[in-house]
Design a protein around this motif. Structure first.
Motif, PDB file in Angstrom:
ATOM      1  N   PHE A 123      20.248  27.764  15.242  1.00 37.66           N
ATOM      2  CA  PHE A 123      19.744  27.511  13.894  1.00 37.66           C
ATOM      3  C   PHE A 123      18.833  26.295  13.896  1.00 37.66           C
ATOM      4  CE2 PHE A 123      19.669  25.722   9.698  1.00 37.66           C
ATOM      5  CZ  PHE A 123      19.597  26.830   8.855  1.00 37.66           C
ATOM      6  N   ARG A 124      19.285  25.229  14.537  1.00 34.76           N
ATOM      7  CA  ARG A 124      18.493  23.999  14.575  1.00 34.76           C
ATOM      8  C   ARG A 124      17.163  24.207  15.288  1.00 34.76           C
ATOM      9  NH1 ARG A 124      20.230  18.415  13.896  1.00 34.76           N
ATOM     10  NH2 ARG A 124      18.435  17.150  14.407  1.00 34.76           N
ATOM     11  N   LEU A 125      17.168  24.977  16.361  1.00 27.42           N
ATOM     12  CA  LEU A 125      15.919  25.267  17.069  1.00 27.42           C
ATOM     13  C   LEU A 125      14.960  26.074  16.199  1.00 27.42           C
ATOM     14  CD1 LEU A 125      17.162  26.194  20.654  1.00 27.42           C
ATOM     15  CD2 LEU A 125      15.959  24.123  19.969  1.00 27.42           C
ATOM     16  N   GLN A 126      15.497  27.049  15.478  1.00 29.15           N
ATOM     17  CA  GLN A 126      14.656  27.916  14.663  1.00 29.15           C
ATOM     18  C   GLN A 126      14.159  27.241  13.388  1.00 29.15           C
ATOM     19  OE1 GLN A 126      17.308  31.244  14.126  1.00 29.15           O
ATOM     20  NE2 GLN A 126      16.550  32.272  15.960  1.00 29.15           N
ATOM     21  N   GLU A 127      15.028  26.481  12.751  1.00 33.91           N
ATOM     22  CA  GLU A 127      14.707  25.892  11.444  1.00 33.91           C
ATOM     23  C   GLU A 127      14.247  24.442  11.517  1.00 33.91           C
ATOM     24  OE1 GLU A 127      14.685  27.768   8.701  1.00 33.91           O
ATOM     25  OE2 GLU A 127      15.329  29.472   9.925  1.00 33.91           O
ATOM     26  N   ALA A 136      22.139  23.223  10.027  1.00 40.28           N
ATOM     27  CA  ALA A 136      22.535  24.121   8.946  1.00 40.28           C
ATOM     28  C   ALA A 136      23.340  23.348   7.901  1.00 40.28           C
ATOM     29  CB  ALA A 136      23.378  25.268   9.503  1.00 40.28           C
ATOM     30  N   ARG A 137      23.108  23.708   6.657  1.00 38.72           N
ATOM     31  CA  ARG A 137      23.895  23.146   5.566  1.00 38.72           C
ATOM     32  C   ARG A 137      25.197  23.936   5.438  1.00 38.72           C
ATOM     33  NH1 ARG A 137      18.535  23.557   3.139  1.00 38.72           N
ATOM     34  NH2 ARG A 137      17.565  21.517   3.299  1.00 38.72           N
ATOM     35  N   PRO A 138      26.225  23.329   4.884  1.00 36.91           N
ATOM     36  CA  PRO A 138      27.477  24.063   4.688  1.00 36.91           C
ATOM     37  C   PRO A 138      27.245  25.365   3.924  1.00 36.91           C
ATOM     38  CG  PRO A 138      27.814  21.734   4.215  1.00 36.91           C
ATOM     39  CD  PRO A 138      26.324  21.940   4.414  1.00 36.91           C
ATOM     40  N   GLY A 139      27.777  26.445   4.444  1.00 35.47           N
ATOM     41  CA  GLY A 139      27.647  27.745   3.792  1.00 35.47           C
ATOM     42  C   GLY A 139      26.431  28.557   4.210  1.00 35.47           C
ATOM     43  N   GLU A 140      25.486  27.946   4.898  1.00 34.79           N
ATOM     44  CA  GLU A 140      24.321  28.686   5.361  1.00 34.79           C
ATOM     45  C   GLU A 140      24.712  29.609   6.508  1.00 34.79           C
ATOM     46  OE1 GLU A 140      19.991  26.949   5.083  1.00 34.79           O
ATOM     47  OE2 GLU A 140      21.326  25.450   5.971  1.00 34.79           O
ATOM     48  N   GLY A 141      24.132  30.783   6.526  1.00 28.41           N
ATOM     49  CA  GLY A 141      24.411  31.716   7.605  1.00 28.41           C
ATOM     50  C   GLY A 141      23.777  31.247   8.913  1.00 28.41           C
ATOM     51  N   LEU A 142      24.522  31.447   9.989  1.00 29.11           N
ATOM     52  CA  LEU A 142      24.023  31.092  11.308  1.00 29.11           C
ATOM     53  C   LEU A 142      23.611  32.352  12.064  1.00 29.11           C
ATOM     54  CD1 LEU A 142      26.744  28.469  12.314  1.00 29.11           C
ATOM     55  CD2 LEU A 142      24.454  28.021  11.431  1.00 29.11           C
ATOM     56  N   PRO A 143      22.649  32.238  12.969  1.00 25.91           N
ATOM     57  CA  PRO A 143      22.220  33.417  13.721  1.00 25.91           C
ATOM     58  C   PRO A 143      23.339  33.939  14.625  1.00 25.91           C
ATOM     59  CG  PRO A 143      21.138  31.432  14.562  1.00 25.91           C
ATOM     60  CD  PRO A 143      21.928  31.037  13.354  1.00 25.91           C
ATOM     61  N   GLY A 144      23.265  35.220  14.926  1.00 31.51           N
ATOM     62  CA  GLY A 144      24.222  35.817  15.857  1.00 31.51           C
ATOM     63  C   GLY A 144      23.839  35.505  17.297  1.00 31.51           C
ATOM     64  N   LEU A 145      24.774  35.774  18.163  1.00 34.00           N
ATOM     65  CA  LEU A 145      24.499  35.550  19.588  1.00 34.00           C
ATOM     66  C   LEU A 145      24.159  36.848  20.262  1.00 34.00           C
ATOM     67  CD1 LEU A 145      27.352  33.055  20.526  1.00 34.00           C
ATOM     68  CD2 LEU A 145      24.963  32.569  20.069  1.00 34.00           C
ATOM     69  N   LEU A 172      26.818  27.195  19.753  1.00 29.78           N
ATOM     70  CA  LEU A 172      25.537  27.799  20.137  1.00 29.78           C
ATOM     71  C   LEU A 172      24.791  28.361  18.931  1.00 29.78           C
ATOM     72  CD1 LEU A 172      26.529  29.569  23.457  1.00 29.78           C
ATOM     73  CD2 LEU A 172      25.150  27.500  23.193  1.00 29.78           C
ATOM     74  N   ARG A 173      25.520  28.960  17.974  1.00 26.16           N
ATOM     75  CA  ARG A 173      24.864  29.460  16.763  1.00 26.16           C
ATOM     76  C   ARG A 173      24.251  28.313  15.959  1.00 26.16           C
ATOM     77  NH1 ARG A 173      29.134  32.974  17.205  1.00 26.16           N
ATOM     78  NH2 ARG A 173      30.474  31.771  15.847  1.00 26.16           N
ATOM     79  N   GLY A 174      24.970  27.189  15.874  1.00 24.99           N
ATOM     80  CA  GLY A 174      24.418  26.012  15.200  1.00 24.99           C
ATOM     81  C   GLY A 174      23.199  25.461  15.920  1.00 24.99           C
TER      82      GLY A 174
END
Length: 61
Positions: free
Chosen positions: A44-48, A52-61, A39-41
């Motif tokens: 991220f995809r919806l927002q950006e 996400a690239r490896p190591g990028e921070g993902l949003p919290g739930l 869900l965090r991934g």
């Protein structure tokens, strides 16, 4: 195998069932796994607009 949060959700869910009221084992395994990470991934995809690239921070739930 224990009863994870995905199995609890499936047990409580009333609608949208497949195959005569039973969920497929693949679906249960998917939501029993790392649903939070998925869900965090997805968020991220919806927002950006991209995965996400490896190591990028993902949003919290």
């Amino acid at each position: 195998m224990g009863r994870g949060p995905g199995r609890e959700l499936v047990a409580l869910e009333a609608g949208g069932r497949a195959r005569g009221g039973r969920r497929s084992p693949a679906y249960v395994a998917h939501i029993d796994g790392d649903l939070g990470g998925y869900l965090r991934g997805y968020l991220f995809r919806l927002q950006e607009g991209r995965p996400a690239r490896p190591g990028e921070g993902l949003p919290g739930l």
